[in-house]
Design an enzyme around this catalytic site. Structure first.
Site, PDB file in Angstrom:
ATOM      1  N   HIS A  76       0.855  -1.185   0.000  1.00 29.14           N
ATOM      2  CA  HIS A  76       0.000   0.000   0.000  1.00 29.14           C
ATOM      3  C   HIS A  76       0.893   1.237   0.000  1.00 29.14           C
ATOM      4  O   HIS A  76       2.067   1.183   0.414  1.00 29.14           O
ATOM      5  CB  HIS A  76      -0.890   0.006   1.238  1.00 29.14           C
ATOM      6  CG  HIS A  76      -1.968  -1.040   1.212  1.00 29.14           C
ATOM      7  ND1 HIS A  76      -3.114  -0.926   1.964  1.00 29.14           N
ATOM      8  CD2 HIS A  76      -2.077  -2.199   0.522  1.00 29.14           C
ATOM      9  CE1 HIS A  76      -3.883  -1.977   1.746  1.00 29.14           C
ATOM     10  NE2 HIS A  76      -3.271  -2.773   0.878  1.00 29.14           N
ATOM     11  N   GLU A  78       1.117   3.881   1.849  1.00 28.33           N
ATOM     12  CA  GLU A  78       1.705   4.273   3.129  1.00 28.33           C
ATOM     13  C   GLU A  78       2.867   3.364   3.504  1.00 28.33           C
ATOM     14  O   GLU A  78       3.914   3.831   3.959  1.00 28.33           O
ATOM     15  CB  GLU A  78       0.646   4.247   4.244  1.00 28.33           C
ATOM     16  CG  GLU A  78      -0.454   5.275   4.063  1.00 28.33           C
ATOM     17  CD  GLU A  78      -1.642   4.780   3.247  1.00 28.33           C
ATOM     18  OE1 GLU A  78      -2.690   5.422   3.307  1.00 28.33           O
ATOM     19  OE2 GLU A  78      -1.531   3.746   2.542  1.00 28.33           O
ATOM     20  N   CYS A 106      -5.893   2.423   5.725  1.00 28.23           N
ATOM     21  CA  CYS A 106      -6.595   1.173   6.045  1.00 28.23           C
ATOM     22  C   CYS A 106      -6.035   0.628   7.367  1.00 28.23           C
ATOM     23  O   CYS A 106      -5.039   1.142   7.882  1.00 28.23           O
ATOM     24  CB  CYS A 106      -6.392   0.164   4.917  1.00 28.23           C
ATOM     25  SG  CYS A 106      -4.745  -0.585   4.894  1.00 28.23           S
ATOM     26  N   CYS A 109      -2.233  -0.244   7.175  1.00 29.24           N
ATOM     27  CA  CYS A 109      -1.398   0.960   7.115  1.00 29.24           C
ATOM     28  C   CYS A 109      -1.428   1.712   8.440  1.00 29.24           C
ATOM     29  O   CYS A 109      -0.415   2.279   8.858  1.00 29.24           O
ATOM     30  CB  CYS A 109      -1.837   1.842   5.960  1.00 29.24           C
ATOM     31  SG  CYS A 109      -1.519   1.076   4.358  1.00 29.24           S
TER      32      CYS A 109
END
Length: 179
Positions: A76, A78, A106, A109
């Protein structure tokens, strides 16, 4: 910067730098994260998410979602940006840093952010807005709070004495680095 005059001068110069663009510091950095989200999406890297890590006024880490292009469900934006920043700084903690991300993080993250310990997080889109384009984390949030026996993916606890021995060794290990 030893005295208040030096601090005032530094702050004044920084404010003038950002005021000249007509945008706030947060807007400028957030727009870079948004640029990365668009660039990654259009380049076929993954979903429409981008993130940067900032220390002072310098971007030290960047990332866009790379889940589908790298076949890595943890890639992801991040996480990619945090990994990038930590590698650049030579540390696993971002205590003097800020994270700017194109969307509310999310659960995975969020965990990575808390483990990296930045000063703050600034985000653009909300998790509800992400859900509206089929990136819905509600399922994961529910699973986090579900009893182990009620989770959709079975989690089977198999206590093992050798696993506890490793934890005991860690507890007593003088060479450990706490984090």
């Amino acid at each position: 910067m030893e005295n208040s005059a030096e601090i005032h001068s530094f702050v004044s110069k920084s404010l003038i730098k950002y005021m000249n663009t007509g945008k706030s510091r947060d807007e400028k950095f957030l727009e870079r994260a948004i640029e990365l989200s668009k660039k990654g999406m259009e380049g076929g890297k993954g979903g429409p998410f981008g993130c940067i890590v900032v220390k002072g006024d310098e971007i030290i880490g960047e990332g866009s979602n790379e889940v589908t292009s790298s076949n890595d469900p943890t890639a992801h934006a991040e996480v990619v940006a945090i990994r990038n920043a930590c590698e650049k700084l030579g540390t696993y903690q971002l205590t003097d840093c800020e994270i700017y991300t194109s969307c509310e993080p999310c659960p995975m993250c969020l965990g990575a952010i808390y483990w990296s310990r930045p000063k703050r997080v600034v985000y653009a889109n909300t998790k509800e807005e992400a859900a509206a384009i089929d990136f819905d984390d509600e399922y994961i949030y529910k699973e986090i709070y579900a009893k182990m026996s009620d989770r959709n993916i079975p989690f089977i606890h198999c206590p093992h004495p050798k696993a506890l021995e490793v934890f005991e060794a860690w507890k007593n290990w003088e060479g450990k680095v706490k984090y």
